[in-house]
Design a protein around this motif. Structure first.
Motif, PDB file in Angstrom:
ATOM      1  N   VAL A   1     -10.224  -1.320   3.866  1.00  0.00           N
ATOM      2  CA  VAL A   1     -10.083  -0.311   2.811  1.00  0.00           C
ATOM      3  C   VAL A   1      -9.926   1.075   3.428  1.00  0.00           C
ATOM      4  O   VAL A   1      -9.083   1.869   3.009  1.00  0.00           O
ATOM      5  CB  VAL A   1     -11.298  -0.361   1.862  1.00  0.00           C
ATOM      6  N   ARG A   2     -10.743   1.367   4.420  1.00  0.00           N
ATOM      7  CA  ARG A   2     -10.662   2.670   5.077  1.00  0.00           C
ATOM      8  C   ARG A   2      -9.281   2.909   5.676  1.00  0.00           C
ATOM      9  O   ARG A   2      -8.677   3.977   5.486  1.00  0.00           O
ATOM     10  CB  ARG A   2     -11.731   2.779   6.172  1.00  0.00           C
ATOM     11  N   LYS A   3      -8.769   1.931   6.427  1.00  0.00           N
ATOM     12  CA  LYS A   3      -7.473   2.085   7.095  1.00  0.00           C
ATOM     13  C   LYS A   3      -6.341   2.266   6.094  1.00  0.00           C
ATOM     14  O   LYS A   3      -5.460   3.116   6.292  1.00  0.00           O
ATOM     15  CB  LYS A   3      -7.206   0.870   7.980  1.00  0.00           C
ATOM     16  N   ARG A   4      -6.355   1.509   5.019  1.00  0.00           N
ATOM     17  CA  ARG A   4      -5.259   1.599   4.058  1.00  0.00           C
ATOM     18  C   ARG A   4      -5.345   2.877   3.227  1.00  0.00           C
ATOM     19  O   ARG A   4      -4.327   3.460   2.872  1.00  0.00           O
ATOM     20  CB  ARG A   4      -5.227   0.342   3.201  1.00  0.00           C
ATOM     21  N   ALA A   5      -6.570   3.305   2.931  1.00  0.00           N
ATOM     22  CA  ALA A   5      -6.717   4.581   2.223  1.00  0.00           C
ATOM     23  C   ALA A   5      -6.197   5.732   3.086  1.00  0.00           C
ATOM     24  O   ALA A   5      -5.532   6.651   2.586  1.00  0.00           O
ATOM     25  CB  ALA A   5      -8.176   4.803   1.855  1.00  0.00           C
TER      26      ALA A   5
ATOM     27  N   VAL B   1       0.831  -1.199   0.000  1.00  0.00           N
ATOM     28  CA  VAL B   1       0.000   0.000   0.000  1.00  0.00           C
ATOM     29  C   VAL B   1       0.868   1.252   0.000  1.00  0.00           C
ATOM     30  O   VAL B   1       0.613   2.215  -0.739  1.00  0.00           O
ATOM     31  CB  VAL B   1      -0.951  -0.020   1.213  1.00  0.00           C
ATOM     32  N   ARG B   2       1.908   1.249   0.806  1.00  0.00           N
ATOM     33  CA  ARG B   2       2.795   2.415   0.868  1.00  0.00           C
ATOM     34  C   ARG B   2       3.620   2.558  -0.414  1.00  0.00           C
ATOM     35  O   ARG B   2       3.953   3.673  -0.828  1.00  0.00           O
ATOM     36  CB  ARG B   2       3.701   2.316   2.090  1.00  0.00           C
ATOM     37  N   ARG B   3       3.936   1.443  -1.050  1.00  0.00           N
ATOM     38  CA  ARG B   3       4.610   1.506  -2.350  1.00  0.00           C
ATOM     39  C   ARG B   3       3.706   2.209  -3.362  1.00  0.00           C
ATOM     40  O   ARG B   3       4.163   3.051  -4.141  1.00  0.00           O
ATOM     41  CB  ARG B   3       4.950   0.094  -2.827  1.00  0.00           C
ATOM     42  N   ALA B   4       2.430   1.856  -3.356  1.00  0.00           N
ATOM     43  CA  ALA B   4       1.481   2.516  -4.262  1.00  0.00           C
ATOM     44  C   ALA B   4       1.413   4.006  -3.985  1.00  0.00           C
ATOM     45  O   ALA B   4       1.384   4.830  -4.913  1.00  0.00           O
ATOM     46  CB  ALA B   4       0.099   1.874  -4.127  1.00  0.00           C
ATOM     47  N   ALA B   5       1.378   4.379  -2.714  1.00  0.00           N
ATOM     48  CA  ALA B   5       1.292   5.796  -2.344  1.00  0.00           C
ATOM     49  C   ALA B   5       2.475   6.584  -2.897  1.00  0.00           C
ATOM     50  O   ALA B   5       2.321   7.727  -3.358  1.00  0.00           O
ATOM     51  CB  ALA B   5       1.233   5.933  -0.827  1.00  0.00           C
TER      52      ALA B   5
ATOM     53  N   ARG C   1      -3.073   8.370   2.222  1.00  0.00           N
ATOM     54  CA  ARG C   1      -3.179   9.834   2.339  1.00  0.00           C
ATOM     55  C   ARG C   1      -2.104  10.381   3.269  1.00  0.00           C
ATOM     56  O   ARG C   1      -1.471  11.406   2.983  1.00  0.00           O
ATOM     57  CB  ARG C   1      -4.567  10.217   2.857  1.00  0.00           C
ATOM     58  N   ASN C   2      -1.851   9.688   4.373  1.00  0.00           N
ATOM     59  CA  ASN C   2      -0.835  10.149   5.316  1.00  0.00           C
ATOM     60  C   ASN C   2       0.556  10.134   4.687  1.00  0.00           C
ATOM     61  O   ASN C   2       1.325  11.090   4.850  1.00  0.00           O
ATOM     62  CB  ASN C   2      -0.847   9.272   6.570  1.00  0.00           C
ATOM     63  N   VAL C   3       0.868   9.052   3.978  1.00  0.00           N
ATOM     64  CA  VAL C   3       2.176   8.952   3.332  1.00  0.00           C
ATOM     65  C   VAL C   3       2.355  10.077   2.322  1.00  0.00           C
ATOM     66  O   VAL C   3       3.401  10.744   2.278  1.00  0.00           O
ATOM     67  CB  VAL C   3       2.350   7.573   2.654  1.00  0.00           C
ATOM     68  N   ARG C   4       1.361  10.283   1.492  1.00  0.00           N
ATOM     69  CA  ARG C   4       1.474  11.299   0.448  1.00  0.00           C
ATOM     70  C   ARG C   4       1.558  12.716   1.027  1.00  0.00           C
ATOM     71  O   ARG C   4       2.296  13.558   0.509  1.00  0.00           O
ATOM     72  CB  ARG C   4       0.306  11.168  -0.534  1.00  0.00           C
ATOM     73  N   GLU C   5       0.835  12.961   2.099  1.00  0.00           N
ATOM     74  CA  GLU C   5       0.909  14.280   2.736  1.00  0.00           C
ATOM     75  C   GLU C   5       2.244  14.484   3.435  1.00  0.00           C
ATOM     76  O   GLU C   5       2.862  15.547   3.320  1.00  0.00           O
ATOM     77  CB  GLU C   5      -0.248  14.432   3.721  1.00  0.00           C
ATOM     78  N   GLU C   6       2.706  13.470   4.167  1.00  0.00           N
ATOM     79  CA  GLU C   6       3.967  13.578   4.904  1.00  0.00           C
ATOM     80  C   GLU C   6       5.159  13.760   3.971  1.00  0.00           C
ATOM     81  O   GLU C   6       6.126  14.460   4.310  1.00  0.00           O
ATOM     82  CB  GLU C   6       4.170  12.338   5.772  1.00  0.00           C
TER      83      GLU C   6
END
Length: 340
Positions: free
Chosen positions: A203-207, A182-186, A211-216
């Motif tokens: 799905v909610r948790k991974r989405a 999931v983080r690789r996709a982000a 979002r957190n990875v992309r924002e950080e």
């Protein structure tokens, strides 16, 4: 929220005596129905060396879909990246994108089946690294100039300009439910695909994690959240389930073999009950309610509705072309207007 369907696998169940060409004709008939129904996308899947003929030629199939349709998004869900020569994949995907006038989304994953890796001569333990390398090759190959990337797994000069070039950006979607995937996709992709085995809460948790990875990490640009789930639209819950049940269980039994690398003669009752619970089926109103659960979960994760694309799997081996066309038509006429 956009909504599409598939995933075309072109498998032949033991009780299906049609020639293989008819199975591929069925795929094109359904693609035509998907476009006529006003849905947003059609998808193919990929596996190899299966005795039921599971679709293996992802790029040729997508080329056929490009020619058979005019407006809908077409894509792979999922192509097994480590099994490809990344340069040839870049060429073939760009060709499909040009044929489709920029409608391709290339979905990729690391794969799992031991036999597929063995027969292609690819070390299974390198699959994550090969996926990352493939994404870098694709980005470089589709750029305006030379590759400008030294591939770890492909002996091509970084000075080489790979052709053809797509006219625009080809979105890359990465699948997987494990946190590293999931983080690789982000970080590396334009989209993530939530597999059907993932719960609504999962799905909610991974989405939210994406979002957190992309924002950080300050990652800008559009990002699409694809959600994959099996289902069927019918006159009633019982009728829809009866229509999809045998093909759905057959497909899931074969996936159990693919993922484990071992023969599975029959799914046990507990697994069948679990699969039935996961699926979304019934009247249009019941299907809308099931899709809304995912919409609400993604909204809770901070995902805008316009960034959600639901891939509703209505293609099941042996169900019958007419029955699946009817489901697609009802999905377009009675479900899609309520979820968009």
């Amino acid at each position: 929220m956009d909504i599409g369907t598939g995933l075309f696998t072109c498998q032949r169940r033991p009780d299906d005596d049609r020639p293989t060409s008819d199975l591929y004709d069925e795929m094109l008939t359904l693609a035509d129905a998907i476009e006529d129904a006003g849905l947003d996308s059609a998808w193919v899947s990929e596996h190899h060396f299966l005795d039921d003929g599971y679709l293996s030629g992802t790029m040729p199939a997508l080329g056929a879909l490009a020619a058979a349709t005019e407006e809908i998004e077409i894509g792979s869900c999922i192509a097994l990246a480590p099994l490809y020569d990344a340069v040839r994949l870049a060429e073939d995907a760009a060709t499909v994108d040009l044929l489709s006038d920029g409608r391709l989304t290339l979905g990729l994953a690391i794969g799992s089946n031991p036999r597929e890796f063995a027969e292609f001569g690819v070390p299974r333990e390198e699959r994550a690294e090969r996926l990352a390398d493939t994404v870098s090759v694709l980005r470089g190959a589709w750029s305006a100039g030379p590759l400008d990337y030294d591939s770890e797994f492909h002996a091509i000069s970084a000075d080489t300009s790979v052709t053809p070039k797509p006219d625009g950006e080809v979105p890359i979607m990465l699948g997987g439910s494990a946190r590293p995937a999931v983080r690789r996709a982000a970080r590396e992709a334009d989209a993530w695909c939530a597999p059907s085995a993932l719960s609504v809460d999962g799905v909610r948790k991974r989405a939210a994690d994406i979002r957190n990875v992309r924002e950080e990490e300050g990652l800008d640009g559009d990002f699409t959240y694809y959600v994959l789930q099996h289902g069927f639209v019918g006159d009633s819950e019982d009728e829809a389930w009866e229509a999809m049940r045998d093909g759905y269980f057959y497909l899931q039994r074969r996936y159990a073999e693919i993922f484990s690398g071992e023969a599975v003669e029959e799914l046990d009752d507990e697994r069948k009950a679990e699969l039935k619970e996961q699926a979304i089926f019934g009247t249009p109103e019941e299907v809308v309610a099931g899709l809304d659960e995912y919409r609400e979960a993604l909204a809770d994760a901070g995902v805008d509705d316009e960034d959600v694309h639901f891939v509703f799997r209505t293609y099941f081996p042996g169900v019958g072309t007419d029955r699946m066309v009817d489901c697609v038509e009802r999905l377009g006429a009675e479900v899609a207007p309520e979820v968009r």
